[in-house]
Design a protein around this motif. Sequence first.
Motif, mmCIF file in Angstrom:
data_model
loop_
_atom_site.group_PDB
_atom_site.id
_atom_site.type_symbol
_atom_site.label_atom_id
_atom_site.label_comp_id
_atom_site.label_asym_id
_atom_site.label_seq_id
_atom_site.Cartn_x
_atom_site.Cartn_y
_atom_site.Cartn_z
ATOM 1 N N ARG A 1 -9.248 -24.650 -0.764
ATOM 2 C CA ARG A 1 -7.893 -24.954 -1.214
ATOM 3 C C ARG A 1 -7.903 -25.355 -2.683
ATOM 4 N N ASN A 2 -6.713 -25.398 -3.256
ATOM 5 C CA ASN A 2 -6.573 -25.711 -4.668
ATOM 6 C C ASN A 2 -6.885 -27.189 -4.914
ATOM 7 N N PRO A 3 -7.954 -27.495 -5.674
ATOM 8 C CA PRO A 3 -8.278 -28.900 -5.928
ATOM 9 C C PRO A 3 -7.476 -29.506 -7.069
ATOM 10 N N ALA A 4 -6.774 -28.663 -7.820
ATOM 11 C CA ALA A 4 -6.003 -29.131 -8.970
ATOM 12 C C ALA A 4 -4.547 -29.331 -8.563
ATOM 13 N N SER A 5 -3.702 -29.547 -9.539
ATOM 14 C CA SER A 5 -2.282 -29.756 -9.272
ATOM 15 C C SER A 5 -1.611 -28.435 -8.932
ATOM 16 N N SER A 6 -0.395 -28.539 -8.427
ATOM 17 C CA SER A 6 0.344 -27.340 -8.034
ATOM 18 C C SER A 6 0.745 -26.489 -9.234
ATOM 19 N N ASP A 7 0.691 -27.049 -10.447
ATOM 20 C CA ASP A 7 1.031 -26.275 -11.646
ATOM 21 C C ASP A 7 -0.071 -25.296 -12.028
ATOM 22 N N ILE A 8 -1.266 -25.466 -11.476
ATOM 23 C CA ILE A 8 -2.401 -24.602 -11.780
ATOM 24 C C ILE A 8 -2.477 -23.509 -10.719
ATOM 25 N N TYR A 9 -2.487 -22.247 -11.157
ATOM 26 C CA TYR A 9 -2.584 -21.144 -10.204
ATOM 27 C C TYR A 9 -4.028 -21.022 -9.740
ATOM 28 N N PHE A 10 -4.224 -21.060 -8.434
ATOM 29 C CA PHE A 10 -5.560 -21.092 -7.842
ATOM 30 C C PHE A 10 -5.944 -19.714 -7.306
ATOM 31 N N VAL A 11 -7.139 -19.262 -7.675
ATOM 32 C CA VAL A 11 -7.712 -18.027 -7.159
ATOM 33 C C VAL A 11 -9.037 -18.385 -6.487
ATOM 34 N N ARG A 12 -9.137 -18.108 -5.204
ATOM 35 C CA ARG A 12 -10.375 -18.399 -4.490
ATOM 36 C C ARG A 12 -11.329 -17.218 -4.636
ATOM 37 N N GLY A 13 -12.514 -17.491 -5.156
ATOM 38 C CA GLY A 13 -13.480 -16.414 -5.323
ATOM 39 C C GLY A 13 -14.712 -16.895 -6.051
ATOM 40 N N VAL A 14 -15.631 -15.976 -6.268
ATOM 41 C CA VAL A 14 -16.894 -16.248 -6.958
ATOM 42 C C VAL A 14 -16.700 -15.972 -8.445
ATOM 43 N N THR A 15 -17.110 -16.898 -9.282
ATOM 44 C CA THR A 15 -16.833 -16.790 -10.716
ATOM 45 C C THR A 15 -17.528 -15.603 -11.372
ATOM 46 N N SER A 16 -18.641 -15.135 -10.803
ATOM 47 C CA SER A 16 -19.368 -14.007 -11.396
ATOM 48 C C SER A 16 -18.986 -12.670 -10.782
ATOM 49 N N ASN A 17 -18.023 -12.673 -9.847
ATOM 50 C CA ASN A 17 -17.611 -11.447 -9.186
ATOM 51 C C ASN A 17 -16.502 -10.759 -9.988
ATOM 52 N N ALA A 18 -16.670 -9.482 -10.279
ATOM 53 C CA ALA A 18 -15.729 -8.757 -11.136
ATOM 54 C C ALA A 18 -14.334 -8.692 -10.512
ATOM 55 N N ASP A 19 -14.249 -8.412 -9.209
ATOM 56 C CA ASP A 19 -12.943 -8.318 -8.559
ATOM 57 C C ASP A 19 -12.206 -9.660 -8.589
ATOM 58 N N ASP A 20 -12.937 -10.753 -8.364
ATOM 59 C CA ASP A 20 -12.305 -12.074 -8.396
ATOM 60 C C ASP A 20 -11.865 -12.434 -9.807
ATOM 61 N N LEU A 21 -12.645 -12.050 -10.804
ATOM 62 C CA LEU A 21 -12.246 -12.293 -12.185
ATOM 63 C C LEU A 21 -10.989 -11.496 -12.541
ATOM 64 N N ARG A 22 -10.899 -10.285 -12.029
ATOM 65 C CA ARG A 22 -9.689 -9.491 -12.276
ATOM 66 C C ARG A 22 -8.474 -10.152 -11.638
ATOM 67 N N ARG A 23 -8.643 -10.707 -10.427
ATOM 68 C CA ARG A 23 -7.520 -11.400 -9.785
ATOM 69 C C ARG A 23 -7.088 -12.624 -10.592
ATOM 70 N N ALA A 24 -8.034 -13.219 -11.293
ATOM 71 C CA ALA A 24 -7.698 -14.347 -12.166
ATOM 72 C C ALA A 24 -7.076 -13.881 -13.475
ATOM 73 N N GLY A 25 -6.978 -12.567 -13.670
ATOM 74 C CA GLY A 25 -6.369 -12.013 -14.878
ATOM 75 C C GLY A 25 -7.250 -12.131 -16.104
ATOM 76 N N ILE A 26 -8.575 -12.039 -15.930
ATOM 77 C CA ILE A 26 -9.481 -12.240 -17.055
ATOM 78 C C ILE A 26 -9.281 -11.188 -18.138
ATOM 79 N N GLU A 27 -8.859 -9.995 -17.763
ATOM 80 C CA GLU A 27 -8.688 -8.916 -18.744
ATOM 81 C C GLU A 27 -7.519 -9.175 -19.682
ATOM 82 N N HIS A 28 -6.594 -10.068 -19.287
ATOM 83 C CA HIS A 28 -5.435 -10.386 -20.130
ATOM 84 C C HIS A 28 -5.449 -11.840 -20.582
ATOM 85 N N ALA A 29 -6.569 -12.534 -20.359
ATOM 86 C CA ALA A 29 -6.646 -13.955 -20.693
ATOM 87 C C ALA A 29 -6.938 -14.148 -22.178
#
Length: 350
Positions: free
Chosen positions: A155-183
Motif C-alpha cells: 500500500r501507499n506509505p506516503a500521503s494521498s497526494d503522492i501517486y503510488f505505483v507498486r513495482g520493482v524500481t529496476s523493472n522497465a515496465d514498472d518504471l514506465r507505469r511511473a511515467g519515467i519517460e516523461h519525468a
Amino acid sequence: MLRRVSWHVKRITGKMDGRFFAALLIGLVVVITIVSAIVWLSDTERGLGDFGASIHWSVTTVFGQGDASYVTTPVGWAMGWLLGLFGVAIVATITGALVGFVIDFLLKEGQGMGAAGYKDHLVICGWNSTARDLVTELSTDAYETEIVLLADLERNPASSDIYFVRGVTSNADDLRRAGIEHAQTAIVCPSDTGNEADMTSILTVLAIESLAPQVRTVVEVNNPDHVDHLKRADADEVLVTSKLASHLLARSALYPGLSELVTDLVSGGEGSELYRVDLPEDCLGLPIDDVSARLRRDHGATLLAVTRGNHTYNNLKSDFVFEPGDDLIVVAESLGDLRPLRHSTAYSEA
C-alpha cells in the motif's frame, strides 16, 4: 486522468477476446437487417426510402428509442418485441462491461497497479526514512511538482497526494507505469542499509538511463565504495548521507551552530532555503557584485554560487562576469519572481 484511463483501456482490451464482441456486432447487424426487411415487406409500401426508414426504426428500437406507431401489423409488432428483447441483452452487455472496467480501474489504482500519466514530474524509486522525510520536504517547497512513488509495497506509505505505483524500481515496465519517460527527475533511495540495496540502486539507474536518458537521476548510497559504480551508470548526482552527516557533525563540533544553519537552509525551516535558478536576463554580462546587489534588492535573495557548464563556483572574485547559460544558487525565503532551473544538467562539482 485521461492518460491513466487510456492506459487501463489498453491493458484491458489487450486481454479481451475480441471474437466475442465481433460475433455480437455481426449478430446485431444480421438481426437488424433481417427485421428491417420483414417490416419493410409487411408494414410499408416497399419503396427504397421505406427500407431506409425500416432500418432506422430497427436501430432506434434496439436502443430503446424506436417509434412504436411505425408498425401496424401483428408481424411488425412481433419484430418490435424481438428487437426490444435483443436491445435489453445488448444494453446489459455494454453496461456490464463498463461497470467491470470501472471496478477494475478503482481496484488497480488503489493497489498501485495503475499508471501515473504525469509529465515533468518527480519519481521517487524506493522507500526508506530518507524518502519519507523527502516527501515532507517536497510538499512544502515553493517549486510545486507532481510526485510519483515507485516501491515494492502493498500500500501507499506516503500521503494521498503522492501517486503510488507498486513495482520493482529496476523493472522497465514498472518504471514506465511511473511515467519515467516523461519525468523531470528520479530520486533513487535504497530500501535498507545493506550493500544489496546499493546494487539494486545501480540497476535502477541503468534501467532509467536506458529508458529515459534525459531524466536527471539523484541517488542516495549506503556504501561510499559504490559511488564510482553509480557514476559509471551515469547517475547525475550521488549522495552518501552517512558521509554528509559526519562532515556536518565535525564542522558543528568546531563551529557551534552550523548544523542548525545548514538544516534550516536545506529544509522548510523558519528562515530561507537554497534554490537553484536561471540567471535573470537583466543580469547577463554584469559583474558579480552588481548581480548580487540586484538579487538582494529585487528578489530578497543572497547569491552563494554560480554554476557554469559542469562546475559550480563559490566565493568568486569581483571581476567575475556572467555569461549565457550560467545558473545561480541563492538563499531566499521563496522563489518569488525567480525562475527555478528546469533543464537537466550533468553532475556538478564545487
